[in-house]
Design a protein around this motif. Structure first.
Motif: not given
Length: 583
Positions: A129-146
């Motif tokens: 799951v990846a979240f991205m706001d409109l100000k250029g910030h990112y966050y990703m949570l991987s649920n698998i071994n990647v």
């Protein structure tokens, strides 16, 4: 035109067959057409029935698979929509200002992680799951071994809002958009993506984007697999809104490219049978595909059995009819073979016929052929001898030794008295007669025939005071070839008397000769008065004699042709074989 010619050839070929063969062929063709029609009709009817039943059965299976897929997709969509009510998520996504950093703070990441874990823990098909706001910030949570390093590294240098998927998701104004592949860069993983443009339900203001990558196993588990004994039975998912892009196919699927081309082009679907249903949730097409040849296997068995049974019956009836017709037509066949032998040049028939009516006719025919062939041989030999005798008679009417001695005496007397013209005329006349008589030989060299023409024209120019011009253009390579004597000179004489003499002023005769493959070609052309009716040329005794001698010695394929017109002169073309006279 070609069809007409082909029909004419078939008609002639049919007419050349014996009565027995025509009966047998007619029976065979009619029986074959009937058996073939029965076999093919049974094949196509059974084939169409099997295909229709297969399509109906798998459309039902695909509808059940669609229900399973929609249930899983709607579950993910419901959990995703529940994010929007999280005050923590609203605060993180809406209040962060653009600060030059591309990551959220540690506290903000903890909030986003709790939200993402809530989704991934409930939905086991979620990979990340990846979240991205409109100000250029990112966050990703991987649920698998990647790992997520490549993701952060890529988007630290690129603005995700410039990606094509972002513009499409933004245009949907909060509605979930399904993509058949992984849309985020820096993520090396198979599956498909669900993207949403998040809007704060309280303020109605946009907050950013959420992208969920889902494993392809979800699609695989959605299909209710019922192979029903078919080896090529496979399921695929196609994205209709993106040019029928392939979203999913089983690992056992072969010829993927060929199948997709056939699916998109009806003209190429002769090899495959497709069944499909449309899914309104994802805007995807769920498709079942099977090779048409496998469906038609039973139909082919029915067709082949009918054809085999018909061929057996046809073979038995053909053998029975052949035995009967053979006994009836045997004497007729024997007579036909004798006629063919006669046509091929058989000179003596020894075939023995039976005592049937056809056999008696054959016996009479044999006697008639043997008698007629003997008479024809005698007649041809007598005619040839007669023509040769006529020529020899003409030659023997002149005592050559007396003639040569007399002309030589005239030549000597003219030289003594200094009369060059009489001397030239006596010498030319002597040479002309020597070449014409040719010591009684039937053939002469081309060079001798050319010399004879020269001596003849020399005599005529003495008589007509150099009124006529002679041009000779005969290839040197044919000078040693042998042709019938007295063949070319009569045409030159005819050109002079009937073409040039009636003409006012001077005239010209051109004699050409060359080799064309296995033939010798000679032309005699004059610029005289010409003639309107060419047939008049063939009535002259000398020309008619030349034509008959050519036919008798070389055959009907050789002879001469004439071209003429009033005031345009005359052209004679003589065609002779190369090897007939020898060298």
């Amino acid at each position: 035109m070609k069809k007409r010619r082909c029909f004419e050839r078939i008609r002639r070929w049919w007419g050349q067959q014996s009565i027995r063969q025509q009966i047998l062929l007619s029976l065979f063709i009619v029986s074959m057409l009937g058996i073939w029609g029965l076999g093919m009709s049974s094949y196509y009817i059974s084939k169409s029935t099997v295909e229709q039943n297969y399509k109906k059965s798998h459309e039902t299976t695909l509808k059940n698979s669609r229900k399973v897929l929609d249930m899983n997709m709607e579950s993910i969509i419901d959990v995703t929509r529940s994010f929007l009510n999280s005050s923590g998520l609203q605060k993180v996504m809406a209040e962060r200002e653009k600060d030059g950093s591309y990551t959220f703070s540690m506290e903000e990441q903890k909030v986003l992680k709790r939200v993402a874990e809530g989704l991934s823990s409930q939905e086991r098909w979620v990979n990340f799951v990846a979240f991205m706001d409109l100000k250029g910030h990112y966050y990703m949570l991987s649920n698998i071994n990647v790992g997520t390093y490549d993701f952060y590294q890529y988007y630290s240098q690129h603005d995700f809002q410039e990606d094509e998927w972002a513009e499409e998701v933004r245009s949907e104004n909060g509605k979930e958009v399904f993509f058949g592949d992984v849309i985020l860069n820096g993520v090396d993983n198979k599956g498909f993506s669900i993207a949403k443009y998040m809007i704060n339900p309280t303020t109605g203001e946009p907050m950013g984007y959420v992208v969920i990558n889902v494993s392809s196993s979800l699609l695989a588990r959605s299909f209710v697999n019922e192979n029903e004994g078919y080896e090529t039975n496979e399921y695929i998912v196609v994205d209709r809104n993106r040019g029928n892009k392939l979203v999913y196919h089983s690992q056992t699927l072969k010829n993927t490219k060929e199948i997709m081309e056939a699916y998109q082009n009806e003209e190429k679907q002769e090899k495959y049978v497709f069944s499909s249903v449309y899914d309104d949730v994802t805007n995807w097409e769920l498709v079942n595909v099977v090779e048409r040849s496998e469906l038609s296997r039973e139909s082919k068995l029915i067709r082949n059995f009918v054809l085999l049974f018909g061929v057996i019956l046809l073979g038995l009836s053909f053998l029975f009819a052949r035995l009967i017709s053979k006994n009836i037509t045997r004497p007729l066949t024997q007579l036909e073979q004798v006629i063919d032998k006669v046509g091929d040049g058989e000179r003596h028939i020894t075939e023995e016929f039976d005592d049937s009516e056809v056999g008696q006719i054959g016996q009479k025919f044999k006697e008639m052929v043997n008698t007629n062939l003997e008479l024809s041989e005698h007649l041809l030999s007598a005619k040839l001898n007669e023509r040769e005798a006529e020529l020899l008679l003409l030659q023997s009417q002149i005592n050559p030794h007396f003639l040569y001695n007399t002309l030589d005496s005239l030549y000597c007397i003219a030289i003594i008295h200094g009369d060059d013209q009489i001397a030239d005329m006596a010498l030319a006349l002597s040479n002309h007669f020597k070449l014409a008589l040719n010591n009684g030989q039937k053939f002469c060299k081309v060079s001798d025939a050319v010399m004879q023409i020269q001596e003849y024209m020399k005599l005529q120019n003495i008589r007509f005071r150099d009124r006529f011009e002679l041009e000779l253009d005969v290839d040197k390579e044919i000078m040693e070839e042998r042709i019938l004597t007295f063949i070319l000179q009569p045409f030159v004489e005819n050109a002079l008397y009937h073409g040039l003499e009636p003409k006012i002023g001077k005239g010209k005769i051109v004699v050409r000769g060359w080799k064309n493959e296995e033939n010798l070609i000679f032309t005699v052309t004059d610029d005289g008065v010409g003639m309107e009716d060419i047939s008049v040329l063939k009535t002259g005794y000398a020309i008619q004699n030349v034509r008959e001698r050519i036919h008798l010695n070389y055959g009907e394929a050789y002879g001469f042709t004439a071209e003429s017109g009033r005031g345009k002169g005359t052209k004679i073309t003589i065609t002779l074989p190369v090897k007939q006279g020898g060298k």
